[in-house]
Design an enzyme around this catalytic site. Structure first.
Site, short mmCIF file in Angstrom:
data_model
loop_
_atom_site.label_atom_id
_atom_site.label_comp_id
_atom_site.label_asym_id
_atom_site.label_seq_id
_atom_site.Cartn_x
_atom_site.Cartn_y
_atom_site.Cartn_z
N TYR A 1 3.13 -3.05 -4.34
CA TYR A 1 2.38 -4.30 -4.46
C TYR A 1 1.54 -4.36 -5.73
CZ TYR A 1 3.63 -6.10 0.14
OH TYR A 1 4.32 -6.61 1.21
N ARG B 1 2.21 -19.05 7.43
CA ARG B 1 2.57 -18.32 6.22
C ARG B 1 3.21 -19.25 5.19
NH1 ARG B 1 6.15 -12.69 5.63
NH2 ARG B 1 6.18 -12.71 3.36
N CYS C 1 0.55 0.67 7.78
CA CYS C 1 1.37 -0.12 6.87
C CYS C 1 2.66 0.65 6.64
CB CYS C 1 0.64 -0.34 5.55
SG CYS C 1 1.57 -1.30 4.34
N HIS D 1 -2.05 -2.04 0.53
CA HIS D 1 -1.29 -2.73 -0.51
C HIS D 1 -1.93 -2.57 -1.89
CE1 HIS D 1 1.08 -5.61 2.38
NE2 HIS D 1 1.30 -4.32 2.61
N ASN E 1 -1.28 -7.84 9.52
CA ASN E 1 -1.73 -8.02 8.14
C ASN E 1 -2.81 -9.08 8.02
OD1 ASN E 1 -0.42 -6.17 6.43
ND2 ASN E 1 1.51 -7.29 6.61
#
Length: 465
Positions: free
Chosen positions: A260, A97, A173, A203, A151
């Site tokens: 988001y 990440r 989510c 999102h 994710n």
């Protein structure tokens, strides 16, 4: 479904979220006749698995339950006769990440876990592994439900259902849960006395709200949450910047946005904030690494037998509890009203029939029964269709290893500049993640052989992490 002794397997069992998962099961002990919980991880996650696994055993003991907890690195054998399989893994761990965020941001382009270039690369790494898990499930537990909150949840769920053929998949989510809670608080009405309809993709959804008298409260909530009299908007998301939406835009849309959507409606401000974090060495991934280190120090305490409050700072609070509720609702045909990623099947008229969407649904013994949404107005429809086309292209690239498809996805994604920059980012991220992208091995070897400047740039950047 109904069974007297459940076996639940969690892939990514060493996650910092596991204590919340165990807490969720304990809270539903009257609904879930659990016999075995298997926590599965990989060699690189063995230490975390052992720490969090021992804590899970303490939580269960403190609750006075006799459930068996098994810790293993052997995924195939762990899946034998499972009833439910939950997935919460991260390919490449948090270091991956960091690369997803820092490499794009070094070029002044958004780096984020599920959006933009970083989100696409998380999908490239994750989707093949979901395929491997499903291949194991076909042999070991062909009737099991797959509950995914890895994710990017929407793309991973679509790959599971559409490309790998596991129809008994539901994606989750935590974002809609927070939006529901904010709406209930603002209206001063209990959440269970409101009707919510969410529709879109993970999102990237919108929602509407009604009360028990049948009156729609969406417009009122836009005023209460995002109106000009509000000093700050209620961003319940711990992991993204609380930039203010444009009130007039939401009033025209007549829909409540997903948190988001900030990355698309107010992209410049979100990007500016992300670059500032990058320059301070405080990207979200770097912050989460420190948070996780603190959590695992807490988890080591032999006296700790409950989920610590600090876990809420991790950014994914409610994820695990949602997974537990889906399992309980399937097990008992509870028909709980939840927001899930599931097959569209005409729920959103503007979207491909066989794609996966994130929508409000009742969770029954046979899975999700979505509420019909119908059509979107053009302002939302255009954005949504473009994002779904991007997702479909990302999935195709992840499954086939097609460099052309990957470049196509980068070009479609609205958070990635087109042209030379799209290709530059794609090549740098391919090289950076080479260990976890075997489907792109030939292209990565070509980059290493013919683009020394790419190799040098990425190596130097990651040394400065």
């Amino acid at each position: 479904m109904s069974k007297d002794a459940l076996k639940i397997v969690t892939i990514g069992g060493g996650s910092s979220y596991t204590p919340e998962l165990i807490e969720g099961y304990i809270l539903r002990k009257a609904e879930l006749p659990i016999k075995e919980i298997w926590l599965v991880d990989i060699e690189a996650g063995k230490n975390k698995l052992e720490i969090v696994g021992e804590m899970a055993k303490r939580q269960i003991k403190a609750a006075g339950l006799d459930w068996e907890v098994h810790l293993t690195l052997d995924r195939f054998n762990a899946l034998k006769d499972a009833d439910f399989v939950t997935t919460q893994f991260r390919v490449g761990l948090l270091d991956a990440r960091v690369k997803d965020e820092r490499i794009p941001l070094s070029h002044g382009v958004l780096g984020q876990e599920t959006n933009g270039a970083g989100g696409m690369f998380k999908a490239f790494r994750t989707i093949p592994i979901i395929g491997q898990i499903i291949a194991d499930m076909r042999v070991q537990c062909p009737d099991a439900w797959l509950i995914n909150f890895t994710n990017p949840a929407g793309m991973v769920t679509e790959a599971a259902i559409k490309h790998f053929g596991w129809k008994k998949t539901i994606g989750l989510c935590n974002v809609p849960i927070g939006h529901r809670k904010v709406a209930a608080e603002k209206l001063d009405i209990p959440e269970n006395e409101l009707l919510f309809k969410f529709a879109g993709i993970n999102h990237f959804h919108w929602h509407r709200v009604w009360d028990q008298a049948g009156a729609e409260r969406t417009d009122e909530l836009i005023d209460l949450i995002y109106g000009p009299q509000q000093s700050e908007d209620d961003n319940h998301l711990k992991n993204i910047h609380s930039a203010q939406f444009h009130y007039e835009q939401l009033k025209d849309l007549e829909l409540l946005p997903c948190g988001y959507h900030r990355y698309y409606y107010i992209e410049d401000e979100m990007l500016k904030h992300s670059i500032e974090e990058f320059e301070k060495g405080e990207t979200r991934a770097q912050v989460v690494k420190k948070t996780e280190a603190r959590l695992f120090e807490l988890y080591k305490d032999p006296a700790l037998d409950y989920k610590p409050e600090e876990l809420s700072q991790r950014g994914g609070t409610h994820y695990s509890d949602a997974a537990c509720e889906v399992i309980a609702s399937i097990q008992n045909d509870k028909r709980t009203d939840m927001v899930v990623s599931t097959a569209n099947n005409g729920t959103i008229q503007d979207m491909p029939y066989d794609c996966v969407v994130e929508v409000s649904a009742l969770i029954t013994a046979h899975g999700a029964e979505p509420y019909n949404w119908g059509e979107f107005a053009p302002a939302a429809r255009g954005l949504l269709q473009g994002m779904k086309a991007m997702e479909e292209t990302v999935i195709r690239a992840a499954v086939t290893g097609s460099y052309g498809a990957a470049l196509q996805a980068f070009t479609i994604n609205p958070l990635v500049p087109g042209g030379t920059m799209a290709k530059t980012l794609l090549d740098e991220l391919l090289y950076a993640h080479k260990e976890h992208l075997p489907q792109f091995a030939d292209k990565i070897a070509e980059i290493e052989a013919n683009q020394p400047e790419t190799v040098t740039y990425v190596d130097e950047l990651m040394k400065s992490n």
